[in-house]
Motif scaffolding. Structure first.
Motif, PDB file in Angstrom:
ATOM      1  N   ILE A 174       6.752  37.784 -13.246  1.00 36.85           N
ATOM      2  CA  ILE A 174       7.404  38.561 -14.304  1.00 36.85           C
ATOM      3  C   ILE A 174       6.946  38.029 -15.660  1.00 36.85           C
ATOM      4  CG2 ILE A 174       9.583  39.444 -15.193  1.00 36.85           C
ATOM      5  CD1 ILE A 174      10.901  38.490 -12.571  1.00 36.85           C
ATOM      6  N   SER A 175       6.334  38.877 -16.452  1.00 40.26           N
ATOM      7  CA  SER A 175       5.887  38.469 -17.791  1.00 40.26           C
ATOM      8  C   SER A 175       7.080  38.437 -18.738  1.00 40.26           C
ATOM      9  CB  SER A 175       4.834  39.440 -18.319  1.00 40.26           C
ATOM     10  OG  SER A 175       5.436  40.692 -18.614  1.00 40.26           O
ATOM     11  N   VAL A 176       6.926  37.733 -19.840  1.00 38.27           N
ATOM     12  CA  VAL A 176       7.978  37.691 -20.862  1.00 38.27           C
ATOM     13  C   VAL A 176       8.279  39.117 -21.336  1.00 38.27           C
ATOM     14  CG1 VAL A 176       8.554  36.894 -23.190  1.00 38.27           C
ATOM     15  CG2 VAL A 176       7.469  35.333 -21.565  1.00 38.27           C
ATOM     16  N   ARG A 177       7.263  39.931 -21.480  1.00 40.97           N
ATOM     17  CA  ARG A 177       7.439  41.322 -21.926  1.00 40.97           C
ATOM     18  C   ARG A 177       8.317  42.114 -20.955  1.00 40.97           C
ATOM     19  NH1 ARG A 177       3.578  45.736 -24.317  1.00 40.97           N
ATOM     20  NH2 ARG A 177       3.603  44.198 -25.911  1.00 40.97           N
ATOM     21  N   ASP A 178       8.250  41.761 -19.656  1.00 37.07           N
ATOM     22  CA  ASP A 178       9.012  42.473 -18.626  1.00 37.07           C
ATOM     23  C   ASP A 178      10.238  41.699 -18.150  1.00 37.07           C
ATOM     24  OD1 ASP A 178       7.342  44.728 -18.584  1.00 37.07           O
ATOM     25  OD2 ASP A 178       5.917  43.693 -17.283  1.00 37.07           O
ATOM     26  N   LYS A 179      10.815  40.895 -19.045  1.00 36.75           N
ATOM     27  CA  LYS A 179      12.058  40.166 -18.792  1.00 36.75           C
ATOM     28  C   LYS A 179      11.864  38.834 -18.066  1.00 36.75           C
ATOM     29  CE  LYS A 179      14.984  44.272 -19.010  1.00 36.75           C
ATOM     30  NZ  LYS A 179      14.105  44.960 -19.894  1.00 36.75           N
ATOM     31  N   GLY A 180      10.663  38.324 -18.068  1.00 37.28           N
ATOM     32  CA  GLY A 180      10.390  37.049 -17.416  1.00 37.28           C
ATOM     33  C   GLY A 180      10.382  35.896 -18.402  1.00 37.28           C
ATOM     34  N   PRO A 181      10.067  34.742 -17.995  1.00 37.17           N
ATOM     35  CA  PRO A 181       9.476  34.428 -16.697  1.00 37.17           C
ATOM     36  C   PRO A 181      10.488  34.406 -15.552  1.00 37.17           C
ATOM     37  CG  PRO A 181       9.732  32.413 -17.954  1.00 37.17           C
ATOM     38  CD  PRO A 181      10.164  33.553 -18.844  1.00 37.17           C
ATOM     39  N   LEU A 182      11.759  34.214 -15.877  1.00 34.39           N
ATOM     40  CA  LEU A 182      12.801  34.139 -14.847  1.00 34.39           C
ATOM     41  C   LEU A 182      13.935  35.083 -15.213  1.00 34.39           C
ATOM     42  CD1 LEU A 182      12.838  30.251 -14.518  1.00 34.39           C
ATOM     43  CD2 LEU A 182      11.642  31.879 -13.040  1.00 34.39           C
ATOM     44  N   TRP A 183      14.549  35.669 -14.174  1.00 35.68           N
ATOM     45  CA  TRP A 183      15.595  36.674 -14.389  1.00 35.68           C
ATOM     46  C   TRP A 183      16.629  36.518 -13.279  1.00 35.68           C
ATOM     47  CZ3 TRP A 183      14.126  42.603 -14.483  1.00 35.68           C
ATOM     48  CH2 TRP A 183      15.243  43.358 -14.856  1.00 35.68           C
ATOM     49  N   ILE A 184      17.892  36.385 -13.653  1.00 38.56           N
ATOM     50  CA  ILE A 184      18.969  36.323 -12.653  1.00 38.56           C
ATOM     51  C   ILE A 184      19.214  37.747 -12.149  1.00 38.56           C
ATOM     52  CG2 ILE A 184      21.400  35.818 -12.193  1.00 38.56           C
ATOM     53  CD1 ILE A 184      19.861  33.278 -12.715  1.00 38.56           C
ATOM     54  N   ILE A 185      19.043  37.932 -10.853  1.00 38.67           N
ATOM     55  CA  ILE A 185      19.226  39.247 -10.228  1.00 38.67           C
ATOM     56  C   ILE A 185      20.295  39.141  -9.142  1.00 38.67           C
ATOM     57  CG2 ILE A 185      18.137  40.991  -8.738  1.00 38.67           C
ATOM     58  CD1 ILE A 185      17.170  41.172 -11.597  1.00 38.67           C
ATOM     59  N   TYR A 186      21.299  39.984  -9.255  1.00 42.17           N
ATOM     60  CA  TYR A 186      22.328  40.104  -8.224  1.00 42.17           C
ATOM     61  C   TYR A 186      21.921  41.245  -7.287  1.00 42.17           C
ATOM     62  CZ  TYR A 186      25.618  37.071 -10.738  1.00 42.17           C
ATOM     63  OH  TYR A 186      26.241  35.993 -11.330  1.00 42.17           O
TER      64      TYR A 186
END
Length: 178
Positions: A138-150
């Motif tokens: 996940i790129s920074v542009r696409d909400k990365g590098p890390l994203w909490i997903i439920y």
């Protein structure tokens, strides 16, 4: 005089001995040191943790996160189109790796947005710290590098404003607090 144990004695003791061995192995694995990251640090965990690799912090690069047990959550989100395949580290695994016992995660994004996630959310089939979507980092542009997903699609309880607020993206820091 050497006395040979009876077969039934060994049969009764084997489960106890095996359990003791597995507990010892698990204890050693949980206390093994974690090496310092060799690549760019993408996550820093501090606070009330038992394991560190840089002073009072536990720092991870992508390779270190990917070396942990991967979990895949297939779900739709309010921020993406359709059902997507998110891959990452289950928060329950992260709790175990860092040695957090109680309290909450204060998770912070690159832009300093911070939200609290209770450690009680860290369950085996719960949220993950996603590092890939549909097999791609996940790129920074696409909400990365890390994203909490439920796992939003699994239970209406995961489709609330509270849970959405905990679904922080561009995550780069976690502090474990009481």
């Amino acid at each position: 005089m050497l006395v040979q144990p009876k077969q039934e004695d060994l049969t009764l003791r084997l489960p106890v001995l095996l359990s003791a061995f597995l507990i010892c192995v698990a204890t050693l694995a949980a206390s093994d040191p974690i090496s310092a990251p060799e690549g760019k640090v993408v996550l820093t965990v501090t606070g009330n943790i038992e394991r560190t690799n840089d002073g009072d912090a536990l720092r991870f690069d992508y390779a270190m996160l990917k070396a942990l047990d991967a979990t895949i959550v297939e779900t739709s989100t309010i921020w993406t189109d359709g059902v997507r395949k998110f891959q990452g580290v289950n928060l329950a695994t992260l709790v175990d790796v860092v040695g957090a016992k109680s309290g909450a995660f204060l998770v912070t994004a690159i832009n300093n947005y911070t939200v609290e996630i209770p450690l009680s959310d860290a369950v085996d089939d719960g949220p993950i710290l996603a590092y890939a979507i549909d097999g791609k980092s996940i790129s920074v542009r696409d909400k990365g590098p890390l994203w909490i997903i439920y796992p939003y699609d699994r239970d209406p309880e995961y489709r609330t404003e509270v849970i959405y607020s905990r679904s922080i993206w561009q995550l780069d820091r976690i502090e474990v607090v009481e």
